[in-house]
Design an enzyme around this catalytic site. Structure first.
Site, PDB file in Angstrom:
ATOM      1  N   ASP A   1       0.864  -1.177   0.000  1.00  0.00           N
ATOM      2  CA  ASP A   1       0.000   0.000   0.000  1.00  0.00           C
ATOM      3  C   ASP A   1       0.902   1.228   0.000  1.00  0.00           C
ATOM      4  O   ASP A   1       2.010   1.195   0.531  1.00  0.00           O
ATOM      5  CB  ASP A   1      -0.898  -0.032   1.243  1.00  0.00           C
TER       6      ASP A   1
ATOM      7  N   ASP B   1      -8.004  -7.153   0.653  1.00  0.00           N
ATOM      8  CA  ASP B   1      -7.194  -7.248   1.865  1.00  0.00           C
ATOM      9  C   ASP B   1      -8.001  -6.651   3.010  1.00  0.00           C
ATOM     10  O   ASP B   1      -8.891  -5.819   2.788  1.00  0.00           O
ATOM     11  CB  ASP B   1      -5.878  -6.470   1.728  1.00  0.00           C
TER      12      ASP B   1
END
Length: 376
Positions: free
Chosen positions: A92, A271
Site C-alpha cells: 500500500d 485485503d
C-alpha cells in the site's frame, strides 16, 4: 506480467483469473493477508505457506519507511529477502495511514507533510517519493499515492480530494515510467479510484484510472464507515468503467460476506485486517457462522474449532482449548485464532473461484453469505 481471465460467471460479474508476477502466479479472486510491518502478526511464514497457503501478502509503505527504514531493506535486497518470503508482495502507498493521522498531517499540492506516530519526527510524502520508496522495497505490486476522503464528507470536499488524487496520480505514473526496478524484476503500479460515495465522482475517477493504462486498478475510500449497500453500489459503478481485462482490487474489504458480494460485482483482489485483528480478540469466522470464543458456552465444547476446514490447526484444536488459551491471555490462543481466520478467508475465496469455474457461483454465494454471517 499478465492477467488472464479463465472463466466468467453467467449470472453475476464474478471472474476467475490468474495474475502473473515475478514471484509467482496469483489465482483470483484472492484475499491478501495484511503484513503491515513485513509480518502477518503472530504467523510464521511456514504457516502462511502450508496452513493458509497465501499466494500473496500485503505490506505497508508508511510503516516500513519509518521502521526499519528503506536503507536496511534495500541492503537486504528488497522486502522479499528481508522477510524471507518468496511469494508476491503488494505494498500500500501509505496514503491511508498518513491521512488517518488527522491532526498530525498537512496536505499540500506537493504532497502530505506528517509527523511519525513513533517519535513525532516530520516527513514529506510526495507522489514521486512514494514511488521511490516502493522501488526500494521491491514489491511486486505498488500503489499510487492518493487521498482517502473521510466518511461522511460533502460533495465539494470529495471533489477537491479526488482532483488532488488525480494530479498526484499523473505524477506517480510519470515517475514510475521514468524509473526502473532495483532488483531485476518488474513491478506493477495500480492507480486508486476515489470519489467517496458520489456516483459522478466515482465515474470520473474510474475513467481517470483506466486512462493511465496501468497493469491493474484499485478501488479506495470504501469500507470506511458507509453502509455496505452503498459500498456495493459504488463498486458496481466503478467496475462498469474499469477495464475488464485488468485486475480490480477493492482495498480494505472486509467481512466474508462483503468479499463474496464484491466478487459477484467483479472484484478480484481483497485485503483486510479483520481476520487477524478479530482473531487476536477471540472472534472466529467459520463455515457455520461467527463465534465469540470468549463466550461461556464454548468452555466445555471439545469439538474442533472448524472440523470442515482445510487447515489442520482448525481441525486439531477444540473450542474449549482455544477459549482457555484466549481467556488466559496465552499467545498461542491468538496464533491459533489468527491462523484459523486467515485459513477460512483463503479457503472461502478458493471455493468461490472453484464455483465460478463450475458455473454455480451465484446460488452458492447466496446460500453461503447467509450461513457464514450468522452468529453461532
Amino acid at each position: 506480467m499478465m492477467f488472464r481471465i479463465d472463466q466468467k460467471d453467467s449470472t453475476t460479474s464474478a471472474r476467475a483469473g490468474v495474475l502473473r508476477t515475478a514471484h509467482g502466479d496469483i489465482p483470483t479472486p484472492v484475499f491478501m493477508p495484511v503484513g503491515t510491518a513485513a509480518t502477518v502478526k503472530g504467523v510464521l511464514h511456514r504457516d502462511l505457506r502450508t496452513e493458509i497457503d497465501a499466494p500473496v501478502i500485503l505490506a505497508n509503505t508508511y510503516h516500513l519507511y519509518l521502521r526499519p527504514g528503506t536503507g536496511i531493506i534495500n541492503s537486504a535486497g528488497g522486502v522479499h529477502r528481508f522477510m524471507s518470503w518468496d511469494r508476491p508482495v503488494l505494498t500500500d502507498s501509505g496514503g491511508y495511514q498518513v491521512f488517518s493521522l488527522a491532526a498530525n498531517r498537512k496536505l499540500t499540492e506537493e504532497g502530505a507533510i506528517f509527523r511519525s506516530h513513533i517519535d513525532g519526527s516530520k516527513h514529506l510524502f510526495t507522489p514521486e517519493r512514494v514511488v521511490d520508496i516502493q522501488r526500494l522495497l521491491g514489491s511486486d505490486i505498488m500503489m499510487a499515492f492518493d487521498e482517502c476522503a473521510p466518511w461522511p464528507c460533502d460533495h465539494r470536499y470529495a471533489l477537491r480530494s479526488m482532483e488532488l488524487t488525480h494530479r498526484w496520480l499523473d505524477r506517480c505514473v510519470d515517475h514510475y515510467r521514468k524509473t526502473e526496478p532495483l532488483y531485476g524484476y518488474e513491478q506493477m503500479l495500480f492507480p486508486i479510484v476515489q470519489g467517496a460515495v458520489y456516483d459522478d465522482l466515482r465515474r470520473a475517477s474510474a475513467g481517470k484510472a483506466a486512462s493511465m493504462d496501468m497493469a491493474g486498478n484499485a478501488i479506495g475510500g470504501l469500507s470506511v464507515g458507509e453502509p455496505a449497500e452503498v459500498m456495493y453500489e459504488m463498486t458496481e459503478v466503478v467496475n462498469s468503467i474499469l477495464p475488464e481485462e485488468k485486475p480490480r482490487y477493492l482495498m480494505g474489504v472486509g467481512t466474508p460476506a462483503n468479499i463474496l458480494e464484491s466478487i459477484a460485482r467483479g472484484v478480484d483482489m481483497f485485503d483486510c485486517v479483520m481476520p487477524t485483528r478479530n482473531g487476536r480478540n477471540g472472534m472466529l469466522f467459520t463455515r457455520d457462522g461467527i463465534i465469540n470464543i470468549r463466550n461461556r458456552r464454548w468452555a466445555e465444547d471439545l469439538s474442533p474449532v472448524d472440523a470442515g476446514s482445510d487447515s489442520e490447526i482448525s481441525r486439531t484444536y477444540s473450542k474449549a482449548y482455544l477459549r482457555h488459551l484466549v481467556i488466559s491471555g496465552e499467545m498461542l490462543g491468538a496464533q491459533i485464532a489468527t491462523i484459523h481466520n486467515l485459513a477460512f478467508y483463503l479457503t472461502l475465496v478458493r471455493e468461490a473461484r472453484k464455483k465460478i469455474v463450475e458455473g454455480t457461483f451465484g446460488p452458492w454465494k447466496e446460500e453461503t453469505v447467509k450461513r457464514i454471517s450468522e452468529r453461532a
